[in-house]
Design an enzyme around this catalytic site. Structure first.
Site, PDB file in Angstrom:
ATOM      1  N   GLU A  17       0.821  -1.222   0.000  1.00  0.00           N
ATOM      2  CA  GLU A  17       0.000   0.000   0.000  1.00  0.00           C
ATOM      3  C   GLU A  17       0.847   1.261   0.000  1.00  0.00           C
ATOM      4  O   GLU A  17       0.406   2.310  -0.457  1.00  0.00           O
ATOM      5  CB  GLU A  17      -0.924   0.018   1.228  1.00  0.00           C
ATOM      6  CG  GLU A  17      -2.328  -0.414   0.883  1.00  0.00           C
ATOM      7  CD  GLU A  17      -3.342  -0.262   2.015  1.00  0.00           C
ATOM      8  OE1 GLU A  17      -4.384  -0.873   1.896  1.00  0.00           O
ATOM      9  OE2 GLU A  17      -3.095   0.433   3.020  1.00  0.00           O
ATOM     10  N   HIS A  45       7.906 -26.559  -1.052  1.00  0.00           N
ATOM     11  CA  HIS A  45       7.210 -27.651  -1.735  1.00  0.00           C
ATOM     12  C   HIS A  45       6.015 -27.142  -2.528  1.00  0.00           C
ATOM     13  O   HIS A  45       5.184 -27.930  -2.969  1.00  0.00           O
ATOM     14  CB  HIS A  45       6.784 -28.705  -0.709  1.00  0.00           C
ATOM     15  CG  HIS A  45       7.975 -29.293  -0.005  1.00  0.00           C
ATOM     16  ND1 HIS A  45       8.529 -30.499  -0.353  1.00  0.00           N
ATOM     17  CD2 HIS A  45       8.751 -28.799   0.988  1.00  0.00           C
ATOM     18  CE1 HIS A  45       9.586 -30.735   0.415  1.00  0.00           C
ATOM     19  NE2 HIS A  45       9.741 -29.710   1.240  1.00  0.00           N
ATOM     20  N   LYS A  94     -14.124   0.289  -3.600  1.00  0.00           N
ATOM     21  CA  LYS A  94     -15.169   0.765  -2.675  1.00  0.00           C
ATOM     22  C   LYS A  94     -16.253   1.500  -3.458  1.00  0.00           C
ATOM     23  O   LYS A  94     -17.444   1.306  -3.213  1.00  0.00           O
ATOM     24  CB  LYS A  94     -14.574   1.703  -1.622  1.00  0.00           C
ATOM     25  CG  LYS A  94     -13.699   1.004  -0.613  1.00  0.00           C
ATOM     26  CD  LYS A  94     -13.250   1.977   0.460  1.00  0.00           C
ATOM     27  CE  LYS A  94     -12.159   1.379   1.308  1.00  0.00           C
ATOM     28  NZ  LYS A  94     -11.480   2.365   2.127  1.00  0.00           N
TER      29      LYS A  94
HETATM   30  O1  PA5 Z   1      -3.006   1.372   5.984  1.00  0.00           O
HETATM   31  C1  PA5 Z   1      -4.119   1.822   5.830  1.00  0.00           C
HETATM   32  O2  PA5 Z   1      -4.361   3.025   5.877  1.00  0.00           O
HETATM   33  C2  PA5 Z   1      -5.304   0.907   5.571  1.00  0.00           C
HETATM   34  O3  PA5 Z   1      -4.926  -0.402   5.409  1.00  0.00           O
HETATM   35  C3  PA5 Z   1      -6.273   0.982   6.728  1.00  0.00           C
HETATM   36  O4  PA5 Z   1      -5.627   0.593   7.893  1.00  0.00           O
HETATM   37  C4  PA5 Z   1      -7.490   0.094   6.484  1.00  0.00           C
HETATM   38  O5  PA5 Z   1      -8.098   0.415   5.261  1.00  0.00           O
HETATM   39  C5  PA5 Z   1      -8.492   0.247   7.608  1.00  0.00           C
HETATM   40  O6  PA5 Z   1      -8.869   1.579   7.731  1.00  0.00           O
HETATM   41  P1  PA5 Z   1      -9.598   2.125   9.022  1.00  0.00           P
HETATM   42  O7  PA5 Z   1      -8.694   1.931  10.181  1.00  0.00           O
HETATM   43  O8  PA5 Z   1      -9.867   3.560   8.725  1.00  0.00           O
HETATM   44  O9  PA5 Z   1     -10.861   1.313   9.172  1.00  0.00           O
END
Ligand code: PA5
Length: 378
Positions: A216, A237, A351
Site C-alpha cells: 500500500e 514444496h 469501494k
Molecule cells: O493502511 C491503511 O491506511 C489501511 O490499510 C487501513 O488501515 C485500512 O483500510 C483500515 O482503515 P480504518 O482503520 O480507517 O478502518
C-alpha cells in the site's frame, strides 16, 4: 473475559495478528494453558460464513470487543461491529454491552467516534499523523497485544532500540537505509517482486503485515516492487520451483531467527528404513538452518538475490525491532522510489464500485452507470 473479538481490517488488524501469532504457543488454545483471553478477529472480510461461524463460537462465551478503525467508516469492520454490538446488547443488555465495547479511532472524526461518544464506550485515539499500516505500535496494536497477554514493554523497547539504529546518519550503520538502498538497486535492475521469506510458521503473519505495509505504501503511480511472502520449508514444496526456475523477476528478503527457544533432538532408529540416521542426535532446528543455507545458495545460483534480516530470538523485543525496522525502511524506500508512502488512493476504486452496486445513498449516478456497463457486457 474469555474471548475478545478484535474488529478491524488492513492496518487496523494485521499488526496485532502478526505479533500475537509470532508470540503465541502454536497449540495454546488446544492445550488450554493460557490465562489471557482468547483474541479472535472479525471485520477483516465480508464473508457471511465467517461471521456465522464466529457467532457459533462466541455464543456461549464471556465476550468483549475492541473495534478499531481510524476513519471510523470502513465497511468491513462497521458491518462486523453492527453484528457483534447487537449480539452483546442482546446477551448482556445495552448498559453492560457498552462496558464490554472499546473503540480505537480518530480523536474527533468518523462514525465510530460519534457512536462511541453517544453510547459511552471507552475509546483510545489513533493520532492524526499515524497511518493505518504504520500504526501497530500505537493503541491499534498495543491494546490487542496486551489483552492477549504479551509483553508490550519489551516490544516497545525493541522498537526504541531499532529507532536509535535507524536514526544514524550513516549508510553503513543504519539498517533501514541499507535495506531501502538494496531494494532500490534491485528494482532498478529489473527485480520487480520481493519475496519475504521466513522459516518459522509463527512468522507467517509477519509476511501478511509486511505485504500490506510495502504494497500500500509503494504500489502507486504505476511503480513499486510487488511484495509476496512464503514460509519455508513448507512453501519450498509449493513455490520453491518457481523461485528457483521461473521468471527471473524476484529477490528474497529472508527474516531469520538466530537462536531457537525450544529443543528437539532427532532420534536414531534401529532399522533406519527412512535412511535418516545421519540426522540422529541433531536438533530439528539444525536441519532448518541447513535448509536455509542450502536454499540461499540454490536461489542465488538460480539468479535470485537474497537480503537478510536477522533477529536473535523470536520474542516480544524482536517483534518490536522488526515492526520499527520495516516501517522506517518502508518510508525511506517509497521516497527513493518517488512515491508518497502515506496515501492509498488506489484502495478507493473497489469501494466506489461496491457502494454503487449496493445502492449507497449519494451514489445514484454511479449505480446507474455501473448497471448499464454490466448490462452491455452480458
Ligand atoms: O493502511 C491503511 O491506511 C489501511 O490499510 C487501513 O488501515 C485500512 O483500510 C483500515 O482503515 P480504518 O482503520 O480507517 O478502518
Amino acid at each position: 473475559m474469555n474471548v475478545v473479538v478484535v474488529i478491524g481490517i488492513g492496518g487496523s488488524y494485521l499488526g496485532a495478528k502478526c505479533a500475537i501469532e509470532a508470540l503465541s504457543h502454536s497449540f495454546s488454545r488446544q492445550m488450554n494453558t493460557s490465562t489471557a483471553p482468547e483474541i479472535v478477529f472479525a471485520g477483516h472480510n465480508l464473508s457471511e460464513e465467517y461471521l456465522c461461524e464466529l457467532m457459533d463460537y462466541i455464543e456461549t462465551k464471556n465476550v468483549a470487543t475492541v473495534v478499531i478503525s481510524k476513519s471510523g467508516t470502513t465497511t468491513e469492520p462497521a458491518v462486523a461491529f453492527r453484528i457483534i454490538k447487537q449480539f452483546l446488547e442482546e446477551k448482556y443488555g445495552k448498559a453492560e454491552a457498552a462496558e464490554r465495547i472499546v473503540a480505537v479511532t480518530d480523536a474527533k472524526r468518523g462514525a465510530l467516534k460519534s457512536l462511541s461518544t453517544q453510547e459511552g464506550y471507552k475509546t483510545f485515539v489513533i493520532a492524526d499523523n499515524v497511518g493505518g499500516r504504520f500504526s501497530v505500535l500505537s493503541p491499534v496494536g498495543i491494546l490487542p497485544i496486551v489483552l492477549a497477554g504479551f509483553d508490550m514493554k519489551a516490544m516497545l523497547e525493541g522498537a526504541l532500540e531499532m529507532e536509535e539504529q535507524c536514526a544514524k546518519r550513516c549508510a553503513e550503520c543504519n539498517p533501514a537505509i541499507q535495506y531501502a538502498a538494496m531494494r532500490d538497486l534491485l528494482y532498478n535492475n529489473g527485480k520487480s517482486t520481493e519475496v519475504l521469506v521466513t522459516y518459522n510458521p509463527k512468522l507467517q503473519y509477519l509476511g501478511e503485515w509486511w505485504k500490506q505495509l510495502y504494497g500500500e505504501s509503494e504500489g502507486k503511480d504505476l511503480k513499486g516492487i510487488f511484495p509476496a511472502s512464503v514460509c519455508f520449508t513448507t512453501d519450498l514444496h509449493s513455490m520453491g520451483q518457481f523461485i528457483q526456475d521461473g521468471a527471473r523477476i524476484m529477490f528474497e528478503t529472508v527474516v531469520s531467527v538466530e537462536k531457537a527457544t525450544r529443543s528437539m533432538i532427532i532420534a536414531a532408529d534401529e532399522q533406519n528404513l527412512d535412511g535418516l540416521n545421519f540426522l540422529a542426535g541433531k536438533h530439528v532446528e539444525e536441519c532448518n538452518a541447513m535448509a536455509t543455507l542450502g536454499t540461499k545458495l540454490a536461489h542465488i545460483d538460480g539468479g535470485v538475490p537474497q537480503l537478510e534480516v536477522k533477529v536473535e530470538k523470536l520474542d516480544a523485543f524482536a517483534v518490536g525491532e522488526l515492526f520499527y525496522f520495516f516501517e522506517k525502511a518502508c518510508g525511506i524506500s517509497a521516497y527513493m522510489l518517488g512515491v508518497n508512502p502515506f496515501n492509498q488512493p488506489g484502495v478507493e476504486a473497489y469501494k466506489k464500485n461496491m457502494f454503487a452496486l449496493m445502492g449507497k445513498p449519494g451514489y445514484e449516478e454511479q449505480t446507474a452507470a455501473i448497471k448499464e456497463r454490466l448490462a452491455s457486457e452480458k
